[in-house]
Design a protein around this motif. Structure first.
Motif, short mmCIF file in Angstrom:
data_model
loop_
_atom_site.label_atom_id
_atom_site.label_comp_id
_atom_site.label_asym_id
_atom_site.label_seq_id
_atom_site.Cartn_x
_atom_site.Cartn_y
_atom_site.Cartn_z
N ILE A 103 2.74 -7.73 12.95
CA ILE A 103 2.34 -6.41 12.44
C ILE A 103 1.02 -5.98 13.08
CG2 ILE A 103 1.57 -5.15 10.39
CD1 ILE A 103 4.57 -5.59 10.48
N ALA A 104 0.08 -6.92 13.22
CA ALA A 104 -1.20 -6.61 13.86
C ALA A 104 -1.00 -6.21 15.31
CB ALA A 104 -2.14 -7.81 13.76
N CYS A 105 -0.08 -6.88 16.01
CA CYS A 105 0.23 -6.54 17.41
C CYS A 105 0.62 -5.07 17.53
CB CYS A 105 1.41 -7.39 17.91
SG CYS A 105 0.95 -8.96 18.62
N ALA A 115 4.24 -0.04 10.24
CA ALA A 115 4.91 -1.24 10.74
C ALA A 115 5.17 -2.16 9.55
CB ALA A 115 4.05 -1.95 11.79
N TYR A 116 6.38 -2.70 9.46
CA TYR A 116 6.74 -3.50 8.29
C TYR A 116 7.87 -4.45 8.66
CZ TYR A 116 8.63 1.21 8.45
OH TYR A 116 9.10 2.42 8.90
N ILE A 117 7.97 -5.55 7.92
CA ILE A 117 9.00 -6.56 8.18
C ILE A 117 9.72 -6.87 6.87
CG2 ILE A 117 9.38 -9.00 8.76
CD1 ILE A 117 7.10 -8.75 10.77
N GLU A 169 6.09 -7.99 4.56
CA GLU A 169 4.85 -7.77 5.32
C GLU A 169 4.80 -6.32 5.77
OE1 GLU A 169 1.39 -8.33 6.19
OE2 GLU A 169 2.30 -10.31 5.97
N ALA A 170 3.60 -5.75 5.79
CA ALA A 170 3.42 -4.36 6.22
C ALA A 170 1.97 -4.12 6.57
CB ALA A 170 3.87 -3.39 5.12
N ASP A 171 1.72 -3.05 7.33
CA ASP A 171 0.33 -2.69 7.62
C ASP A 171 -0.32 -2.15 6.36
OD1 ASP A 171 0.15 0.55 7.94
OD2 ASP A 171 2.14 -0.21 8.42
N ALA A 172 -1.64 -1.98 6.41
CA ALA A 172 -2.41 -1.62 5.21
C ALA A 172 -1.94 -0.32 4.57
CB ALA A 172 -3.89 -1.53 5.56
N ASN A 174 1.04 0.85 4.44
CA ASN A 174 2.43 0.81 3.95
C ASN A 174 2.71 -0.39 3.05
OD1 ASN A 174 4.13 3.04 5.48
ND2 ASN A 174 2.66 2.23 6.95
N GLU A 175 1.66 -0.95 2.46
CA GLU A 175 1.85 -2.11 1.60
C GLU A 175 2.69 -1.79 0.36
OE1 GLU A 175 -1.83 -3.97 0.68
OE2 GLU A 175 -2.24 -4.58 2.74
N PHE A 176 2.86 -0.52 0.05
CA PHE A 176 3.65 -0.15 -1.12
C PHE A 176 5.11 -0.57 -1.00
CE2 PHE A 176 3.65 3.50 1.75
CZ PHE A 176 4.99 3.79 1.86
N VAL A 177 5.58 -0.86 0.24
CA VAL A 177 6.98 -1.26 0.40
C VAL A 177 7.19 -2.74 0.10
CG1 VAL A 177 7.31 0.48 2.19
CG2 VAL A 177 6.86 -1.88 2.87
N ILE A 178 6.12 -3.53 0.08
CA ILE A 178 6.25 -4.98 -0.10
C ILE A 178 6.86 -5.29 -1.46
CG2 ILE A 178 4.95 -7.13 -0.38
CD1 ILE A 178 3.06 -6.12 1.78
N GLY A 179 7.88 -6.15 -1.43
CA GLY A 179 8.60 -6.50 -2.65
C GLY A 179 9.83 -5.64 -2.87
#
Length: 474
Positions: A103-105, A115-117, A169-172, A174-179
């Motif tokens: 994600i950092a890349c 960016a998210y996984i 995992e997600a960038d700062a 887009n953290e709302f998608v985690i879970g």
């Protein structure tokens, strides 16, 4: 004054020479400065022969060359930064750490807004097929391959219709998608990448509704989705990238090429991590031997028989501790703890181990750590101390019974094969947790036998009431 004379006559030339020497750092700086000044004289003499128009053009050419050199330097720096970012993926020791680096890349080196996984979770996945042994001739030798026979490519391992994608995992931004989870019905575009092993690119997401799923309000932009497969071509995850927003441009060709490189490095590192986990599992199996047959406690067993079975299990536990000490360091636990959401199998094992080593009468670790990663992270504590606690824990001694009940609940449905596949940490800690539970149950059985025989025993559990077996359901 002498200083004014030197400043006016050689000041500019000398300052330029010294600046050039500082940048070039030649072995013989004195010679370098001398030659620079001689060249400076030649340049000044040349300029004196030019007309005003020619001198203007010369300065424009110099400026253009300087600008081009600056652009080349910037491009070289960007290329170097991209390579350094990819190296962080290669250095990751856990899947969670590799996801974070990927994600950092993307965020540091491209125009991606998001960016998210998401990991592929497939409850219907079957066991891996057994490899076929090579055919033997009558003499017992392996049959020779025909010269024109080509090595077969490993086929894609399909995922079931009920498989889901869970974002870990997600960038700062887009953290709302985690879970969050995505089904095939909700995310047909993302699942098309999982099924076909091809990257999917959507230049205008608003023109592809409802195939594109938004977790928040819809925005214009581009979307790219890359499948992540391991060496066995099993779908591990997807990496999604977007330029969604009201002031963004589509992805450039350079960005798309770099996304593909990040995907390849991530897939390669996941396969490497999996291979190391399998290696650790084999080493552990070699150390502890085959699973003991008849190790279960029966009603017919007396204290001596149970103690003998427990002694063998404690020997296995000692071997597991030794492998953990060699293979599982604080850095791996720190990488896992730092992740915004661990993979499901890793989460299960870490939760079970945390119950055993952290829960006691004064530290009531909540049951919520089984389902809530953010709560679990708080209770793991310092990574080095966590490993030390695992190595020092004695399941045959005084214990907190509810910790074992919850540990059993945390790993319910998980097998050694699945844990080993997840990571080195998951595989080793799963073996440690299950063996601790086994040893603890035998200690409980021994105490019960002694109590039934009328022996007076001191309190065994840290909590109130009768000590229950570790295998009791939560």
């Amino acid at each position: 004054m002498d200083s004014d004379y030197l400043k006016n006559s050689v000041g500019d030339a000398l300052a330029s020479a010294l600046a050039s020497a500082a940048a070039a750092r030649p072995e013989d700086a004195v010679q370098y400065v001398g030659e620079y000044l001689l060249k400076h004289v030649d340049n000044e003499n040349y300029k004196a022969t030019l007309t005003e128009e020619e001198l203007k053009k010369e300065k424009e050419r110099d400026a253009a060359e300087a600008e081009a050199q600056a652009a080349r330097s910037e491009a070289d720096n960007k290329k170097q930064m991209k390579e350094l970012s990819l190296e962080k993926i290669r250095l990751a020791e856990t899947v969670e750490g590799a996801f974070e680096a990927a994600i950092a890349c993307v965020k540091d080196n491209t125009a991606a807004k998001g960016a998210y996984i998401a990991v592929v979770e497939d409850e219907e996945e079957g066991e891996a097929p057994q490899e076929e042994k090579p055919a033997e001739t009558e003499e017992g030798e392996e049959g020779e391959k025909k010269e024109d026979e080509k090595e077969k490519e490993i086929p894609l391992k399909p995922v079931s219709a009920s498989a889901t994608l869970r974002y870990v995992e997600a960038d700062a931004d887009n953290e709302f998608v985690i879970g969050s989870t995505l089904s095939r019905a909700d995310g047909p575009v993302s699942f098309s990448a999982v099924d076909s092993d091809e990257a999917v690119f959507v230049s205008n997401v608003l023109a592809n509704l409802p195939s594109i799923h938004f977790f928040r309000r819809e925005k214009p932009g581009s979307y790219a989705c890359y499948p992540i497969r391991n060496a066995k071509r099993e779908a591990e995850a997807i990496m999604g990238i977007d330029t969604m927003g009201f002031d963004t441009a589509p992805f450039s060709e350079d960005d798309l090429a770099y996304f593909a490189r990040v995907r390849d490095e991530l897939a390669s590192q996941i396969s490497s991590i999996s291979a190391k986990a399998e290696e650790a599992s084999k080493e552990l199996s070699s150390s502890i031997g085959e699973e003991l047959q008849g190790a279960e406690v029966t009603d017919e067993d007396d204290v001596a028989a149970i103690e003998e079975k427990s002694k063998k299990k404690e020997g296995q536990l000692a071997a597991i501790r030794s492998i953990i000490e060699q293979k599982l360091d604080a850095d791996k636990i720190s990488e896992i703890k730092r992740s915004k959401a661990a993979t499901k199998k890793v989460h299960q094992v870490i939760a079970a181990a945390t119950f055993i080593v952290r829960m006691n009468k004064t530290n009531k670790v909540p049951k919520e750590i089984i389902s809530d990663w953010s709560v679990l992270r708080q209770h793991i504590g310092d990574a080095s101390d966590f490993i030390s606690s695992v190595l020092a824990y004695d399941p045959a001694g005084k214990r907190y019974k509810r910790a074992f009940t919850l540990a059993k609940s945390a790993i319910k449905g998980l097998t050694a094969d699945k844990a080993n596949k997840a990571s080195v940490a998951a595989g080793l800690l799963f073996q440690w947790v299950t063996t601790c539970i086994d040893v603890s149950d035998k200690a409980v059985a021994i105490r019960q036998k002694k109590k039934d025989a009328g022996e007076e025993l001191p309190p065994e559990s840290d909590d109130e009431g009768e000590t229950e077996g570790a295998n009791a359901e939560a």
